[in-house]
Design a protein around this motif. Structure first.
Motif, PDB file in Angstrom:
ATOM      1  N   PHE A 169       0.840  -1.212   0.000  1.00  0.00           N
ATOM      2  CA  PHE A 169       0.000   0.000   0.000  1.00  0.00           C
ATOM      3  C   PHE A 169       0.863   1.246   0.000  1.00  0.00           C
ATOM      4  O   PHE A 169       1.853   1.317   0.715  1.00  0.00           O
ATOM      5  CB  PHE A 169      -0.895   0.031   1.254  1.00  0.00           C
ATOM      6  N   SER A 170       0.418   2.229  -0.787  1.00  0.00           N
ATOM      7  CA  SER A 170       1.161   3.486  -0.758  1.00  0.00           C
ATOM      8  C   SER A 170       0.225   4.619  -1.146  1.00  0.00           C
ATOM      9  O   SER A 170      -0.732   4.414  -1.883  1.00  0.00           O
ATOM     10  CB  SER A 170       2.341   3.398  -1.724  1.00  0.00           C
ATOM     11  N   ALA A 186      -3.385   3.539  -2.890  1.00  0.00           N
ATOM     12  CA  ALA A 186      -3.518   2.400  -3.797  1.00  0.00           C
ATOM     13  C   ALA A 186      -2.738   1.222  -3.236  1.00  0.00           C
ATOM     14  O   ALA A 186      -1.561   1.362  -2.896  1.00  0.00           O
ATOM     15  CB  ALA A 186      -2.992   2.766  -5.172  1.00  0.00           C
ATOM     16  N   GLY A 187      -3.420   0.058  -3.137  1.00  0.00           N
ATOM     17  CA  GLY A 187      -2.729  -1.151  -2.703  1.00  0.00           C
ATOM     18  C   GLY A 187      -2.615  -2.085  -3.889  1.00  0.00           C
ATOM     19  O   GLY A 187      -3.571  -2.254  -4.642  1.00  0.00           O
ATOM     20  N   VAL A 188      -1.439  -2.671  -4.097  1.00  0.00           N
ATOM     21  CA  VAL A 188      -1.310  -3.632  -5.200  1.00  0.00           C
ATOM     22  C   VAL A 188      -1.006  -5.021  -4.638  1.00  0.00           C
ATOM     23  O   VAL A 188      -0.418  -5.161  -3.557  1.00  0.00           O
ATOM     24  CB  VAL A 188      -0.220  -3.218  -6.214  1.00  0.00           C
ATOM     25  N   LYS A 189      -1.434  -6.030  -5.407  1.00  0.00           N
ATOM     26  CA  LYS A 189      -1.283  -7.417  -4.969  1.00  0.00           C
ATOM     27  C   LYS A 189       0.010  -7.981  -5.546  1.00  0.00           C
ATOM     28  O   LYS A 189       0.230  -7.903  -6.745  1.00  0.00           O
ATOM     29  CB  LYS A 189      -2.477  -8.239  -5.466  1.00  0.00           C
ATOM     30  N   MET A 190       0.832  -8.570  -4.669  1.00  0.00           N
ATOM     31  CA  MET A 190       2.059  -9.208  -5.136  1.00  0.00           C
ATOM     32  C   MET A 190       1.944 -10.715  -4.885  1.00  0.00           C
ATOM     33  O   MET A 190       1.794 -11.149  -3.738  1.00  0.00           O
ATOM     34  CB  MET A 190       3.273  -8.646  -4.394  1.00  0.00           C
ATOM     35  N   SER A 191       2.023 -11.497  -5.976  1.00  0.00           N
ATOM     36  CA  SER A 191       1.918 -12.950  -5.816  1.00  0.00           C
ATOM     37  C   SER A 191       3.285 -13.507  -5.439  1.00  0.00           C
ATOM     38  O   SER A 191       4.311 -12.827  -5.532  1.00  0.00           O
ATOM     39  CB  SER A 191       1.456 -13.568  -7.124  1.00  0.00           C
TER      40      SER A 191
END
Length: 1561
Positions: free
Chosen positions: A1134-1135, A1143-1148
């Motif tokens: 999240f940043s 905005a939070g992004v998903k890291m697999s």
């Protein structure tokens, strides 16, 4: 008391009153001081207001009838006008023009000032509003003396007023409380009225907020004048907005709204044609107005003056004349000087003048230096430094120089070392080679001295020997010594100094023959005869005063009565008294002397001016002098003054006397008059009458051409071609009696003194050269010469010519004048964006309120617009007595302009009108359709260019730890194979190790945390856990604990203990948006989250369970979780973006491992390496480097929390040096902290053994365009400590891909082993092309160039393409477009509660619209371009450099072009030393510039014009609002990026507490 004359005032009182009047009109005394002194003087003679105990016997008082006092009042008020520019007609014209304007009322929003800036500091500056019943018209004495409030209500109101002044006014009405500025409340109500009346045209503009009425307005109460400043609260900005994000009625937005409304009014007609400025940027060029007046006359014929009649007894030279009178009539009076009481001080006879001049000549030649080496030889230049009250000493010295054949250079007395303009005079003396200065005893004593008694060297002056010319200090010449008296020849006689428009001082050389011929011509024109008496009020050191009062007078043995300036100040009618007393035939005056005499003459009983045959008006060439001449004649005609006696003359330093009106005996022939249309004049054409009776200039003739001279009028610019008879041009004169050169400046001399005017066919009209006079005018009927202005005062705006004097006159005609000083107005032009812009600066009286002066300023703008049809670019008011003065008390124009341009004028009020003035901006851009899919695409070419694409190297073969898909497995493997290998070392602020972790310790810790999550948290697989830790080791352990437990970690920056109110809501928001099932944190933060301050900021009952990891269970989990599918979530990142979006992004798991592998390859990381990391570990690449890379690659990470650098700025660099680290990562804020904090400490750091020579890569981690200035100054600063200049580079990441580029350089031996990436290259692009989304490379240092640094080497496994953000088509090499990225470590999508699928697919799964339409790309949201360089990388391929230009979100669309805030901010920061930081944003199409001021609040207003100028010049944009704030108001996030949207919300919600807000019109 029928008239004021019946008031029996004693003479000394009247003299004192006149002196006061004078001081007031010159601005030497404030209105308040004037009134105080005046009422004190008149106290005994004026009736007292009712309610005052009479202290005098009743009989002494005279009753005042309204009529008499009002008559007196009106007369007085008209007198206080600076008469140079007085014209009743003009005043009426201006009033009429303003009345017209009133109908279409202009709504000008008033600037807001912080209370401390409103100049009224002392209590008595708050004068109560005039409550007396008698207004000026009714003529109560109150209006005159304003001593005490007259009516009883005045005294009651006084208390109310004072309390209001202290507490600041508060208002209850909603509209005004939301728009009051911290001063009074009237403006707001008026503003509301104006807005109600403003008719808004319906343009197809972007949605405006004009429709919001005050019913939704929210009352914003603001403590008045609070001193302590809380941190700016940006938190509640959403309170101010309606659904579509448009703020409602706050104080600021009402102002802006009003500005928007004002600017929406249709401007002047749009212009059609363009010219090309350097490149394709089109600036509009003014089309000639089809209706403009054109000249229709025939070509003028040169005009010859009458023949210079050679009279038999004219002397062959001026020295010969002196010798003749000195020997024949030694007792004849030559010069009488006056003291300040008007008593004759000293009479210099011709005999004394002759003997003393001889004595001076002998001493100059024989007593300076030695016999073999005299200091002064004939032909050398010497300075004459004499005060204005000592003409006798000056005259003796001047003639002494003529007799000694040395060249006198008369100059002003330097009063201080830093006198305005005295430096320039020093340059003149230096260039003339002056080494000796002649001066009088008194003047020598008065010069500033050093402690040793030496006269210091003035700034810019050569070293001078000061030589006193008083007789008693000189030795007698021997009996046999006589000066060598020759006939006049071409040697230089004297040098007269002249100040140019730009402030430089030139010396005009006058030869002996010119000097003599000029005296002869004046004698003939003025009909001078022997022993006439002449009264001279002018400066005798130069110009008309010198020519008549020192030179021609001696040729004719006349008697000069010299009246010093100091006597005129005390007694303005002294010159009239002397004319009567000495029955003088001639007087030399300026129009201001006539005006002063008018003000003070009433008390004079027996004035008789019938002896005067000639009253020479020296500034007759100022067209506004006519009103003084007329008024003077009106009053004094009854006292014997004849009309034909008034003789205006025109002169210039270059051409000496140009024309003079002859004294005629023919009373029937009235002097020439011209009533000219100002509109015509601005086109250089003479039109006598005009339909608009408002804008006319009345001019009087200045007589005819001088005897023996030839005059013509030439075009003011270009080749000197003769004008037509109805054109205005520059007068040129051909005569022996002119200057011959500018001393030492041959080029300028050629252009001025050697002009050959041509006819229309190009033939020269004469074989002899002409001299340009610098005067603009024309030759009228009957050979009369008319002057309409000076070349120096000329301002060419949009191709039309305006004269500064005319603009001053219009400003002065705007009533009421009581807010500014009449004689203290400066008008000049500055060049902004290829055209001149008019600037007006006036001195404001201390007793005028903000609102009054603002009112006056807006009326001046309207008046000038109506009468001259020209816009004023900037109108500034400065405090009384602050404008630089010339030696004679006028305004030093060039110095004022200089101060304005360098931002040190310190105005107290500024009104800029760029929107109305600047009409030559480039045309707004229309978007061109881009190449569509139909365009020819051959191989990898788009429209003839290589497609802009690039990729990092392949990920290559798999190593031992690369077989693991999951980081949790890598950690377990490391804990078994290398249990004691240290992975992490954490440093504290002292640089000592606070904590460290080996592979096994980390594994054990993670196991315990996993067990606790299962036991206490009862969490299921895949649940989200928020990790709220300070930067450190606990964070890392908690992260792996979550992986071991199968939970998804989210790292969150903990709230700041000193600022919980603003930082805790963000924590809460991330916890909620990420749907965290529990929070893990340390004990200290756990307490903080439950503190009282926290509960005030957020509702702490809604927190999920909080687990404290400081006391962990001893047991291990049953088994370590292993994900089934590598594509499941590993963690959430999240940043908060700079635009304020969370905005939070998903890291697999796959992406995480691929990311670590890519970094490992790029940076060559392996277990034996050490890396120093000084970054925030909460998101992006910072988090990956801090938490993940060491576990994956096995290297040791030395962790330095950036917050520790605040206490110890050298911590990071000392650690790098101490641990001999080769690779280090930091952020821009860390780099800035080091550059600013350690700038002066490099020597001491060197002595402490700081050595950076082992560093081969120092990478700045960022999500923005590289800050090239910062990286360069960092490299330069630490070069001495061994830092290699190529070591510093940058990385680039964004939300969709946390690291696209990362460039470690390889220095030294490693470079030869082929692993090196090429150096980062810098290119210069044209900023104007960039606005049109084009890239044009230019040379370094070319105008409008912008340096861009490559953002780093593309990571292995990453592919990049540049696409058009609108059409999604691929772009060619060196084209600006959006950077798209395809890589194994792209994030897999946004994590949102709303599940916004369209955005998701657009940002993470985009395809090109043509070309390679199969590959799936992620859009970074950043604009940039790729450029193939000459360098090759390890594989021998040409290196493709990626240049990041800026975020699409941040970019501003203005006038159809795309601007990046950082470019405008960089320009603004450069413009003034006090601007420390700047941020820009837009609001309803207005550009708002916020600057942080590091300096006194008085400097705040200096910044407004500078900011407006630089943005216009460099970016072709008009700034709508300039906001000046304190340091630290612009919010900056942890990465060092400006949060412009937060700032915007704070501004619109009126939370910035600005020092000053200026609304540009």
């Amino acid at each position: 008391m029928a008239d004021r004359d019946t008031l029996a005032l004693p003479l000394e009182v009247r003299a004192r009153l006149a002196e006061l009047e004078l001081e007031l009109s010159e601005g030497d005394i404030t209105q308040k001081g004037y009134e105080k002194k005046r009422s004190k003087l008149l106290g005994a003679y004026l009736p007292q207001p009712p309610g005052v105990e009479p202290s005098l016997p009743q009989e002494r008082r005279t009753p005042v009838t309204p009529s008499s006092s009002s008559r007196y009042h009106r007369r007085r008020s008209s007198g206080s006008r600076d008469e140079r520019y007085r014209s009743d007609v003009h005043t009426e014209a201006v009033q009429a023009a303003l009345a017209k304007h009133k109908e279409r009322k202009m709504a000008v929003p008033m600037p807001s000032k912080r209370r401390s800036l409103v100049v009224q500091t002392s209590m008595d500056a708050y004068t109560p509003p005039d409550t007396s019943s008698g207004s000026e018209e009714e003529g109560s004495v109150q209006g005159d003396s304003q001593g005490t409030p007259t009516s009883s209500q005045g005294s009651i109101n006084m208390e109310h007023w004072i309390s209001r002044a202290i507490h600041g006014s508060t208002t209850s009405s909603t509209t005004s409380s939301s728009s009051t500025q911290s001063g009074g409340s009237g403006a707001a109500n008026r503003l509301a009225d104006v807005m109600a009346q403003t008719h808004i045209e319906n343009h197809s503009a972007p949605p405006d907020v004009t429709t919001y009425t005050s019913e939704h307005s929210i009352q914003v109460e603001r403590p008045q004048g609070s001193t302590s400043r809380a941190a700016p609260k940006y938190g509640n900005a959403e309170l101010m907005e309606t659904g579509d994000g448009v703020p409602v009625s706050s104080r600021v937005s009402a102002k802006i709204q009003q500005l928007v409304n004002t600017l929406k009014r249709p401007k002047r007609p749009p212009l059609r044609e363009f010219f090309v400025d350097d490149f394709e940027e089109l600036l509009e060029v003014q089309q000639p107005d089809p209706n403009q007046p054109k000249s229709e006359g025939a070509q003028m014929l040169p005009l010859r003056g009458e023949q210079l009649g050679v009279v038999t007894n004219w002397p062959p030279s001026l020295e010969a004349a002196l010798q003749r009178w000195g020997t024949i009539s030694p007792k004849a009076p030559c010069l009488t000087t006056m003291d300040t009481n008007g008593k004759p001080l000293y009479i210099l006879t011709y005999g004394k003048l002759w003997t003393r001049s001889m004595k001076v000549a002998y001493n100059i030649l024989h007593k300076l230096g030695t016999k073999q080496e005299p200091m002064v030889r004939p032909g050398d230049r010497v300075a004459l430094v004499f005060p204005n009250n000592d003409p006798a000493a000056f005259m003796v010295a001047f003639y002494g120089c003529l007799l000694a054949e040395v060249v006198p250079v008369p100059i002003e007395v330097p009063l201080t070392r830093k006198d305005a303009g005295s430096q320039q005079i020093g340059f003149l003396l230096g260039s003339c080679g002056v080494t000796v200065a002649l001066t009088s005893d008194a003047c020598h004593k008065g010069l500033p001295k050093s402690p040793t008694g030496e006269i210091p060297q003035f700034k810019g002056w050569p070293k001078l020997l000061w030589f006193v010319t008083e007789s008693k200090h000189l030795s007698k010449p021997p009996r046999d010594w006589f000066p060598h008296i020759k006939d006049a020849n071409n040697d230089t006689a004297y040098i007269e100094y002249k100040t140019c428009k730009d402030g430089s001082v030139l010396g005009v050389t006058v030869t002996r023959i010119a000097l003599l011929t000029h005296c002869q011509a004046l004698t003939q024109a003025c009909g001078y005869t022997e022993a006439e008496t002449i009264v001279n009020v002018l400066d005798f050191k130069k110009d008309v005063g010198l020519w008549h009062g020192i030179l021609t007078s001696v040729m004719n043995m006349m008697h000069v009565i010299s009246i010093p300036y100091s006597l005129m100040k005390v007694n303005p009618v002294s010159w009239i008294q002397k004319v009567c007393q000495y029955k003088a035939k001639v007087a030399c005056v300026k129009s201001r002397d006539m005006h002063w005499a008018l003000v003070a003459h009433r008390d004079q009983r027996d004035v008789n001016l019938s002896s005067l045959r000639m009253l020479i008006v020296a500034d007759g060439s100022n067209p506004w002098s006519i009103s003084s001449c007329d008024a003077f004649l009106n009053v004094f005609q009854s006292k014997g003054l004849r009309q034909e006696v008034i003789c205006p003359c025109a002169s210039s330093p270059e051409a000496l006397t140009v024309a003079i009106r002859r004294p005629t005996d023919d009373t029937n022939q009235p002097p020439g008059r011209g009533v000219l249309s100002m509109h015509g004049l601005s086109y250089g054409v003479i039109r006598v009458d005009s339909e608009e009776k408002l804008s006319v200039l009345t001019v009087q003739d200045v007589g005819t051409v001088m005897p023996g001279a030839l005059m013509c009028v030439v075009r003011p610019d270009g080749i000197p071609q003769l004008c037509k008879t109805d054109e205005i041009g520059e007068l040129c004169v051909c005569s022996i009696a002119t200057g011959t050169s500018y001393y030492g400046l041959s080029g300028m001399t050629k252009n001025t003194f050697e002009v050959f005017p041509m006819t229309g066919s190009g033939a020269p009209i004469s074989e002899y050269p002409f001299v340009r006079t610098g005067l603009l005018g024309f030759i009228g009927p009957g050979g009369l010469v008319f002057i309409v202005g000076k070349m120096d005062g000329l301002m060419v705006v949009c191709g039309r010519r305006h004269n500064a004097d005319d603009i001053v006159a219009t400003a002065l005609a705007v009533e009421p004048m009581k807010f500014v000083y009449r004689g203290r107005i400066a008008v000049f032009s500055i060049t902004v964006l290829h055209d001149e812009r008019i600037v007006i600066v006036a001195e404001q009286r201390p007793d005028s309120t903000e609102e009054d002066s603002f009112q006056w300023m807006s009326r001046v703008l309207q008046a000038i617009d109506s009468i001259h049809q020209v816009g004023v670019y900037c109108l500034a008011l400065v405090p009384a007595n602050t404008l630089p003065k010339t030696p004679l008390g006028g305004i030093h124009l060039s110095e004022t302009k200089q101060l304005f341009l360098e931002g040190s004028l310190h105005p107290c009020n500024v009104l800029m009108c760029p929107h109305t003035c600047v009409t030559n901006l480039p045309k707004p851009r229309q978007k061109q359709p881009e190449i569509g899919p139909a365009s020819v695409m051959v191989g990898n070419l788009v429209s003839g260019k290589r497609i802009a694409q690039a990729s990092g190297r392949d990920l290559g073969q798999i190593e031992d730890n690369d077989q693991f898909l999951f980081l949790s497995e890598v950690l377990q493997w490391r804990a078994q194979t290398t249990p004691d290998h240290i992975l992490y070392t954490l440093l504290n602020s002292r640089g000592t190790i606070a904590n460290s972790l080996t592979c096994l310790q980390l594994h054990k810790r993670a196991e315990k945390i996993a067990a606790m999550l299962g036991e206490r948290g009862h969490l299921q697989d895949g649940e989200h856990v928020a990790l709220v830790y300070p930067p450190g080791i606990d964070l890392i352990a908690a992260f792996y604990g979550c992986l071991y437990a199968g939970c998804v970690p989210i790292t969150v920056r903990p709230p700041h203990p000193q600022n919980i109110a603003t930082t805790l809501p963000t924590v809460k928001m991330i916890v909620e948006v990420s749907r965290s099932a529990c929070i893990m944190t340390s004990q200290i933060i756990c307490k903080l989250l439950r503190s009282r301050e926290a509960s005030a900021a957020v509702d702490i009952r809604t927190w999920p369970p909080v687990l404290d990891t400081d006391d962990l269970p001893k047991k291990r989990p049953l088994q370590i979780y292993k994900p089934l599918n590598p594509d499941t979530l590993a963690y959430l990142d999240f940043s908060v973006s700079t635009t304020g979006m969370l905005a939070g992004v998903k890291m697999s798991h796959t992406a995480t491992s691929a990311f670590c592998r890519s970094i490992k390859l790029q940076c060559e990381l392996y277990p034996s390496r050490e890396v120093a990391i000084c970054l925030d570990p909460y998101c992006g690449l910072g988090f990956v480097l801090w938490c993940l890379c060491s576990v994956y690659s096995g290297h040791q990470s030395i962790l330095i929390p950036p917050s520790e650098l605040e206490t110890n700025p050298a911590l990071w660099l000392l650690a790098v040096s101490q641990y001999k680290v080769r690779d280090t990562f930091c952020s821009y804020s860390v780099m800035e902290l080091c550059t600013k904090g350690l700038g002066l400490q490099t020597e001491s750091l060197k002595s402490r053994g700081l050595d950076l020579s082992r560093v081969r890569t120092c990478v700045v981690v960022a999500e923005e365009r590289p800050r090239i200035a910062l990286t360069q100054s960092f490299s330069k600063l630490f070069k001495d400590l061994g830092l290699h200049p190529r070591a510093v580079s940058t990385s680039f990441g964004c939300r969709v891909n946390l690291a696209v580029c990362l460039q470690p350089h390889r220095l030294g031996k490693l470079a030869e082993q082929g692993t090196s990436g090429p150096d980062p290259t810098t290119v210069y692009v044209d900023m104007r092309a960039l606005r049109h989304d084009r890239v044009r490379l230019v040379e370094r240092g070319s105008p409008h160039s912008l340096p861009l640094m490559e953002s780093g080497k593309i990571l292995p496994g990453v592919r990049i393409i540049i696409a058009n953000p609108e059409t999604k088509g691929p772009l060619g090499d060196s084209h600006l477009g959006e950077i798209w990225v395809h890589s194994g470590h792209n994030a897999s999508g946004y994590f949102t509660i709303y599940g916004d699928e369209s955005l998701q697919s657009d940002h993470f799964n985009s395809r090109l619209s043509f070309g390679d339409t199969q590959t799936i790309w992620a859009r970074t949201g950043y604009l940039g371009f790729l450029r193939r360089t000459e360098l090759t990388d390890a594989s021998g391929e040409r290196h493709d450099a990626l240049y990041v230009v800026g975020a699409l979100d941040e970019a501003m669309e203005l006038r159809g072009m795309r601007y990046h805030p950082i470019d405008i901010e960089t320009s603004v920061i450069r413009t003034h030393k006090s601007i420390t930081e700047c941020a820009v944003f837009t609001w309803t199409n207005l550009l708002v510039v916020v600057v942080e001021l590091d300096g006194s609040e008085q400097e705040a207003l200096d910044l407004v014009p500078l900011v407006t100028n630089v943005v216009l010049e460099e970016h072709y944009l008009i700034v709508g609002v300039v906001v000046v704030v304190d340091i630290g108001v612009i919010p900056i996030n942890s990465r060092g990026e400006k949060q412009r949207m937060h700032l915007r919300d704070g501004f619109l919600a009126d939370q910035l507490d600005p020092i000053y807000v200026a609304y540009n019109m």
